[in-house]
Design a protein around this motif. Structure first.
Motif, PDB file in Angstrom:
ATOM      1  N   PHE A 321      51.461 -36.731 -14.166  1.00 43.13           N
ATOM      2  CA  PHE A 321      50.533 -36.508 -15.272  1.00 43.13           C
ATOM      3  C   PHE A 321      50.779 -35.219 -16.053  1.00 43.13           C
ATOM      4  CE2 PHE A 321      48.227 -38.762 -11.832  1.00 43.13           C
ATOM      5  CZ  PHE A 321      48.243 -40.007 -12.431  1.00 43.13           C
ATOM      6  N   VAL A 322      51.784 -34.432 -15.677  1.00 40.47           N
ATOM      7  CA  VAL A 322      52.153 -33.235 -16.438  1.00 40.47           C
ATOM      8  C   VAL A 322      53.486 -33.502 -17.113  1.00 40.47           C
ATOM      9  CG1 VAL A 322      52.673 -30.775 -16.317  1.00 40.47           C
ATOM     10  CG2 VAL A 322      50.890 -31.749 -14.866  1.00 40.47           C
ATOM     11  N   LYS A 323      53.562 -33.281 -18.429  1.00 40.97           N
ATOM     12  CA  LYS A 323      54.776 -33.619 -19.175  1.00 40.97           C
ATOM     13  C   LYS A 323      55.957 -32.754 -18.757  1.00 40.97           C
ATOM     14  CE  LYS A 323      52.381 -35.399 -23.267  1.00 40.97           C
ATOM     15  NZ  LYS A 323      52.214 -35.275 -24.740  1.00 40.97           N
ATOM     16  N   HIS A 324      55.798 -31.430 -18.693  1.00 42.11           N
ATOM     17  CA  HIS A 324      56.891 -30.533 -18.365  1.00 42.11           C
ATOM     18  C   HIS A 324      56.644 -29.947 -16.984  1.00 42.11           C
ATOM     19  CE1 HIS A 324      58.056 -30.929 -22.567  1.00 42.11           C
ATOM     20  NE2 HIS A 324      56.823 -30.581 -22.923  1.00 42.11           N
ATOM     21  N   PHE A 359      42.135 -39.044 -15.906  1.00 41.60           N
ATOM     22  CA  PHE A 359      41.619 -39.847 -17.019  1.00 41.60           C
ATOM     23  C   PHE A 359      42.139 -39.343 -18.356  1.00 41.60           C
ATOM     24  CE2 PHE A 359      38.206 -39.915 -20.260  1.00 41.60           C
ATOM     25  CZ  PHE A 359      38.253 -41.269 -20.583  1.00 41.60           C
ATOM     26  N   TYR A 360      42.089 -38.042 -18.578  1.00 35.81           N
ATOM     27  CA  TYR A 360      42.556 -37.479 -19.849  1.00 35.81           C
ATOM     28  C   TYR A 360      44.066 -37.629 -20.007  1.00 35.81           C
ATOM     29  CZ  TYR A 360      37.905 -35.457 -20.277  1.00 35.81           C
ATOM     30  OH  TYR A 360      36.555 -35.295 -20.370  1.00 35.81           O
ATOM     31  N   SER A 361      44.790 -37.764 -18.901  1.00 38.16           N
ATOM     32  CA  SER A 361      46.238 -37.965 -18.991  1.00 38.16           C
ATOM     33  C   SER A 361      46.596 -39.414 -19.263  1.00 38.16           C
ATOM     34  CB  SER A 361      46.904 -37.501 -17.683  1.00 38.16           C
ATOM     35  OG  SER A 361      46.658 -36.138 -17.441  1.00 38.16           O
ATOM     36  N   THR A 421      51.524 -49.106 -12.934  1.00 34.80           N
ATOM     37  CA  THR A 421      52.393 -49.076 -11.762  1.00 34.80           C
ATOM     38  C   THR A 421      53.349 -47.894 -11.793  1.00 34.80           C
ATOM     39  OG1 THR A 421      53.882 -50.589 -12.919  1.00 34.80           O
ATOM     40  CG2 THR A 421      52.298 -51.566 -11.387  1.00 34.80           C
ATOM     41  N   LYS A 422      53.605 -47.332 -12.954  1.00 36.85           N
ATOM     42  CA  LYS A 422      54.508 -46.186 -12.990  1.00 36.85           C
ATOM     43  C   LYS A 422      53.840 -44.926 -12.456  1.00 36.85           C
ATOM     44  CE  LYS A 422      53.570 -44.441 -17.668  1.00 36.85           C
ATOM     45  NZ  LYS A 422      54.175 -44.151 -18.980  1.00 36.85           N
ATOM     46  N   TYR A 423      52.526 -44.980 -12.263  1.00 27.59           N
ATOM     47  CA  TYR A 423      51.819 -43.842 -11.707  1.00 27.59           C
ATOM     48  C   TYR A 423      51.574 -43.967 -10.220  1.00 27.59           C
ATOM     49  CZ  TYR A 423      50.751 -42.912 -16.612  1.00 27.59           C
ATOM     50  OH  TYR A 423      50.843 -42.668 -17.950  1.00 27.59           O
ATOM     51  N   LEU A 424      51.931 -45.097  -9.604  1.00 28.03           N
ATOM     52  CA  LEU A 424      51.629 -45.300  -8.200  1.00 28.03           C
ATOM     53  C   LEU A 424      52.704 -44.707  -7.319  1.00 28.03           C
ATOM     54  CD1 LEU A 424      50.199 -48.920  -8.014  1.00 28.03           C
ATOM     55  CD2 LEU A 424      48.987 -46.766  -7.784  1.00 28.03           C
TER      56      LEU A 424
END
Length: 434
Positions: A321-324, A359-361, A421-424
């Motif tokens: 959930f963090v871009k960098h 949620f915000y991500s 699924t890419k977050y699991l």
């Protein structure tokens, strides 16, 4: 002084004998009021009404569900005990004092030769009527100066009835739930051997007895699933003694039926059609209310975020959930206790701030942290899609668990176009980055 409350714990084998001992001398004054409680389908109404009919005792059986007002209750009672002429003496909107006055007037003309009984079914509804109704019925024998006894039948305990102002304490009789052995002795199927049907009921009770003690519901479930249990026997794939194979065949269907105990979301005919149509659909349609829940737009994202927070380790949040987030080795995430799938271990609790961060991500637009977001979280808890963990007074750091399945989350993700699924986080060091 008021009489001391007496509690009699009845065994299902001796229930009829205990009640018969209370009713065996109708020419003498009975206890003024008797409170009989127990779970539904334990035989309360059947036993007491059968005894009154067999002993030919004058009685009035009144259902509090049908009597939406105290006037209807008074009218049906007088109608059953004294006839239509006595019920006509009541005013248009009778009170308890009017009922007592008419009762004494009619009783003077028709004195009691034996005890009269007033049986009130679903007596817990009396608590929603006038405040003086329940205390007055409990001491009706004293008010009307007649040999009359009031029998209250309820599914809840007496402590939930007792008014704050106090009242006459009735005699308490408890009807316990049926044991597994008693249920086995009650049910049979003439088309098959008693041993086969007994093994089937044992399997059924092993699944449902912990969540359902209602004999009528258990019988409904037994009749609904018995054909599926006998399917290997009819096809010649198993014998009656092969209990293990019969259990393997019926197990998934009992698990599906577990989700709809008491709900009756589909009829028995529809259930049978869905059982026969398994090859076309892997899951039964229309059985779970969750499959038809329409949620607000952001509530769907909140539920997805809750699922990710429940099944992903907290230390993976930075990667997903963090871009960098920088370079991180995938192997560093794998620990010994994570060799077991997180979905097998079940959902884990997570704090509110972590839920909002995910949620915000995940949400595809900028959302301000308004009261609407927090109210939707409360709505998800009310719908039992989220479960609040801990005490209600922990307002600073409330914790939650996600209470829905992966299939339900995947369906919601398709609605909001989120490939969740890419977050699991998977247990073997893999991430589905699709």
């Amino acid at each position: 002084s008021p009489k001391k409350r007496v509690t009699v714990m009845l065994n299902t084998v001796h229930t009829q004998c205990c009640l018969s001992s209370l009713l065996h001398q109708p020419e003498q004054y009975c206890y003024p009021s008797i409170f009989i409680y127990g779970h539904r389908a334990t035989g309360k109404s059947h036993v007491i009404l059968t005894l009154l009919k067999e002993l030919e005792l004058p009685h009035a059986a009144v259902s509090c569900v049908e009597c939406v007002s105290a006037g209807l209750l008074f009218e049906q009672t007088l109608l059953a005990l004294f006839g239509a002429d006595s019920a006509a003496l009541l005013p248009r909107l009778p009170s308890l004092s009017d009922f007592v006055r008419v009762y004494r007037q009619v009783c003077a003309q028709q004195p009691a030769k034996q005890t009269r009984y007033i049986v009130l079914e679903r007596a817990e509804l009396l608590r929603d009527m006038e405040a003086n109704l329940l205390p007055g019925l409990l001491r009706l024998q004293e008010l009307v100066d007649d040999n009359v006894a009031v029998i209250l039948l309820s599914e809840i305990v007496w402590d939930k009835f007792r008014p704050n102002t106090g009242c006459f304490e009735p005699l308490l009789l408890h009807f316990p739930d049926y044991t597994k052995g008693k249920i086995l002795s009650l049910d049979s199927n003439p088309s098959y051997t008693p041993e086969l049907y007994s093994s089937y009921i044992n399997i059924l009770l092993g699944v449902f007895y912990s969540v359902c003690r209602d004999l009528r519901e258990l019988r409904h479930l037994a009749a609904l699933n018995f054909s599926k249990f006998c399917e290997p026997l009819e096809k010649g794939e198993a014998k009656e003694g092969n209990t293990h194979k019969l259990w393997r065949n019926i197990e998934p269907h009992l698990k599906r039926a577990m989700q709809t105990v008491y709900l009756r979301e589909v009829s028995s005919v529809q259930w049978g059609q869905q059982q026969m149509d398994e090859k076309e659909a892997t899951a039964l349609r229309g059985l779970s209310a969750l499959a038809h829940v329409e949620l607000p737009y952001y509530s769907k994202f909140l539920l997805i975020a809750a699922y990710l927070a429940s099944y992903n380790p907290a230390r993976t949040d930075r990667r997903f959930f963090v871009k960098h987030h920088g370079k991180m080795k995938k192997t560093s995430f794998l620990k010994k206790h994570e060799k077991t799938s997180n979905h097998l271990l079940g959902p884990k609790p997570f704090p509110l701030d972590r839920l909002l961060a995910i949620f915000y991500s995940v949400v595809d637009s900028r959302v301000a942290p308004t009261a609407s977001v927090f109210s939707q979280i409360s709505s998800l808890v009310t719908l039992q899609l989220l479960t609040q963990v801990g005490h209600d007074d922990q307002l600073d750091t409330p914790k939650y668990k996600c209470a829905v399945s992966l299939d339900f989350i995947l369906a919601i993700s398709r609605c909001v176009c989120v490939c969740e699924t890419k977050y699991l986080f998977l247990t073997f060091g893999l991430w589905l980055l699709t």
